[in-house]
Design an enzyme around this catalytic site. Structure first.
Site, PDB file in Angstrom:
ATOM      1  N   CYS A  96       0.834  -1.211   0.000  1.00 41.52           N
ATOM      2  CA  CYS A  96       0.000   0.000   0.000  1.00 41.52           C
ATOM      3  C   CYS A  96       0.869   1.261   0.000  1.00 41.52           C
ATOM      4  O   CYS A  96       1.459   1.597  -1.012  1.00 41.52           O
ATOM      5  CB  CYS A  96      -0.970  -0.041   1.178  1.00 41.52           C
ATOM      6  SG  CYS A  96      -2.270   1.189   1.052  1.00 41.52           S
ATOM      7  N   HIS A 219      -3.679  -5.514   1.039  1.00 41.23           N
ATOM      8  CA  HIS A 219      -2.979  -5.764   2.305  1.00 41.23           C
ATOM      9  C   HIS A 219      -3.002  -7.250   2.666  1.00 41.23           C
ATOM     10  O   HIS A 219      -3.954  -7.705   3.303  1.00 41.23           O
ATOM     11  CB  HIS A 219      -3.681  -4.996   3.426  1.00 41.23           C
ATOM     12  CG  HIS A 219      -3.435  -3.522   3.409  1.00 41.23           C
ATOM     13  ND1 HIS A 219      -2.399  -2.933   4.088  1.00 41.23           N
ATOM     14  CD2 HIS A 219      -4.091  -2.528   2.782  1.00 41.23           C
ATOM     15  CE1 HIS A 219      -2.431  -1.629   3.893  1.00 41.23           C
ATOM     16  NE2 HIS A 219      -3.447  -1.340   3.097  1.00 41.23           N
ATOM     17  N   GLU A 221      -1.267  -8.620   4.935  1.00 39.16           N
ATOM     18  CA  GLU A 221      -1.099  -8.745   6.397  1.00 39.16           C
ATOM     19  C   GLU A 221      -2.424  -8.554   7.129  1.00 39.16           C
ATOM     20  O   GLU A 221      -2.525  -8.823   8.313  1.00 39.16           O
ATOM     21  CB  GLU A 221      -0.031  -7.757   6.896  1.00 39.16           C
ATOM     22  CG  GLU A 221      -0.477  -6.333   7.172  1.00 39.16           C
ATOM     23  CD  GLU A 221      -0.684  -5.504   5.911  1.00 39.16           C
ATOM     24  OE1 GLU A 221      -0.626  -6.072   4.805  1.00 39.16           O
ATOM     25  OE2 GLU A 221      -0.920  -4.298   6.037  1.00 39.16           O
TER      26      GLU A 221
END
Lengths: 256, 165
Positions: A96, A219, A221
């Site tokens: 990002c 994302h 994560e």
């Protein structure tokens, strides 16, 4: 075998560093959140790590332009160390805001001057939701054993992939540097809302020519465990991790 | 309203105006045009938006161009011009919005920090603002309404209207 060390680069405004650290630790690495000033002051050395991550967030409040100030800082203050890191064929991951830093500093796609950018979303809004991604045939070693179509969350206002010209786009496509594209649930490339920002050719993530430097808007994560999915009950009882967690595992495995 | 940002006696400054290239989409211009129409002002034809960096310094134009090109502009999607005074444009109302004196300008502070760290200039101040180009058959009263209701938060910002050239 020594464990793989992961440096999560922090500056003012970074806010996805904890999740990224957790994901890499879970994948078997030793992750450490390090502020850029610690590298500038030589308290921490990039050469002691195998993976450098520029996590998501709003570095320096997105002032001037998302990722622009950190990209300037990297170019001006720690460029020698970054260059050596790249020459040694180590891994860099930008998620990002980190992707914005990698393109604005020119590290992606060809480690030259800036050739692509991530522009304001066509909707003019911050897009924060789940998207479908189609994994392309690419040169990166980190996207093996992952289903062709996966889901990940996006959360950005400036994510529209825009190359300088057709030639740059053609080279990225021809070199198989596109990792994945926004698509619908069947893998068809479609416009808004499937493509949340109006990215050219629906590009959501790219890698360097050798595949070791990765930049992506979604994302991974933020969806490590199946419980993160809104429909996690559809998963089997034995499955705990999501396909995007495999990216972290593949990065750790690359060095072991 | 009196123009008190542009004309401060004996203050040397440059304005860096950053705007979208044609191939990049001016999403804010489109949004503001839509918002103006929602105010009931229907005569608006086109709106363009630029970012302004007012750099208060004794330095010459060459250094300012270097700062803009190397530090402030996204060279893929944006272009810039550096000037002290701008020319009015035919058919366009121009509105500038700057923070009032004493209001913290955090983007200006970040820009100042990054310029000093680059070593190009040692002493300077940066104030940021927005510039709006509004095309349409509008009366000054309507432009003022647009500024008050849409473009400026008059509690912390001043706006300046320049009539069509």
């Amino acid at each position: 075998m020594a464990k793989v060390r992961v440096l999560i680069l922090r500056v003012g405004g970074t806010n996805c560093d904890f999740e990224t650290e957790w994901a890499f630790n879970l994948a078997g690495g030793i992750a450490e959140r390090v502020h850029i000033n610690q590298i500038i002051k030589k308290e921490k050395k990039l050469k002691d790590y195998q993976i450098l991550v520029i996590p998501g967030g709003f570095s320096y409040g997105d002032d001037i332009g998302a990722g622009k100030v950190l990209a300037n800082e990297i170019r001006l203050k720690i460029w020698e160390e970054i260059e050596r890191f790249i020459e040694e064929k180590k891994v860099i991951l930008g998620i990002c805001n980190g992707f914005q830093v990698l393109v604005k500093s020119g590290i992606l796609p060809f480690n030259t001057k800036q050739l692509v950018t991530l522009e304001w979303n066509d909707s003019g809004r911050f897009e924060d939701r789940w998207v479908y991604l189609k994994i392309e045939e690419n040169v990166s070693p980190f996207f093996k054993d992952i289903p062709e179509i996966i889901r990940m969350p996006v959360a950005h206002a400036e994510g529209k992939f825009l190359p300088k010209n057709e030639k740059v786009l053609h080279k990225i496509e021809k070199n198989k540097q596109v990792i994945f594209r926004y698509c619908d649930k069947d893998g068809n490339l479609k416009g808004y809302p499937y493509n949340p920002n109006g990215s050219i050719n629906n590009i959501a993530g790219i890698c360097s020519e050798d595949g070791l430097i990765i930049g992506m808007m979604p994302h991974p994560e933020r969806c490590v465990l199946k419980y993160y999915y809104p429909d996690f009950l559809k998963f089997g009882n034995n499955e705990i991790f999501t396909p995007s967690f495999k990216i972290f595992q593949n990065m750790i495995k690359y060095f072991t | 309203m009196k123009n008190n940002v542009q004309v401060i006696m004996n203050e040397k400054f440059w304005i860096v105006e950053i705007f979208k290239k044609k191939e990049a989409f001016d999403v804010f211009g489109k949004e503001i045009k839509k918002n103006i129409k929602e105010l009931g002002i229907l005569n608006v034809e086109k709106v363009r938006v630029s970012n302004l960096y007012k750099i208060i310094t004794d330095a010459g134009k060459k250094n300012i161009v270097k700062i803009a090109r190397d530090l402030l502009v996204d060279n893929i999607s944006e272009d810039f011009k550096v000037y002290r005074k701008f020319k009015k444009i035919k058919n366009f109302w121009i509105v500038e919005v700057f923070f009032k004196e004493g209001v913290t300008d955090s983007v200006g502070e970040t820009a100042k920090k990054t310029i000093i760290e680059s070593g190009i200039l040692k002493k300077l101040e940066v104030k940021t603002g927005k510039k709006y180009y509004i095309k349409g058959n509008l009366k000054e009263k309507e432009v003022k309404e647009i500024c008050e209701k849409l473009l400026a938060n008059t509690l912390i910002q001043n706006y300046f209207i320049y009539p069509k050239g």
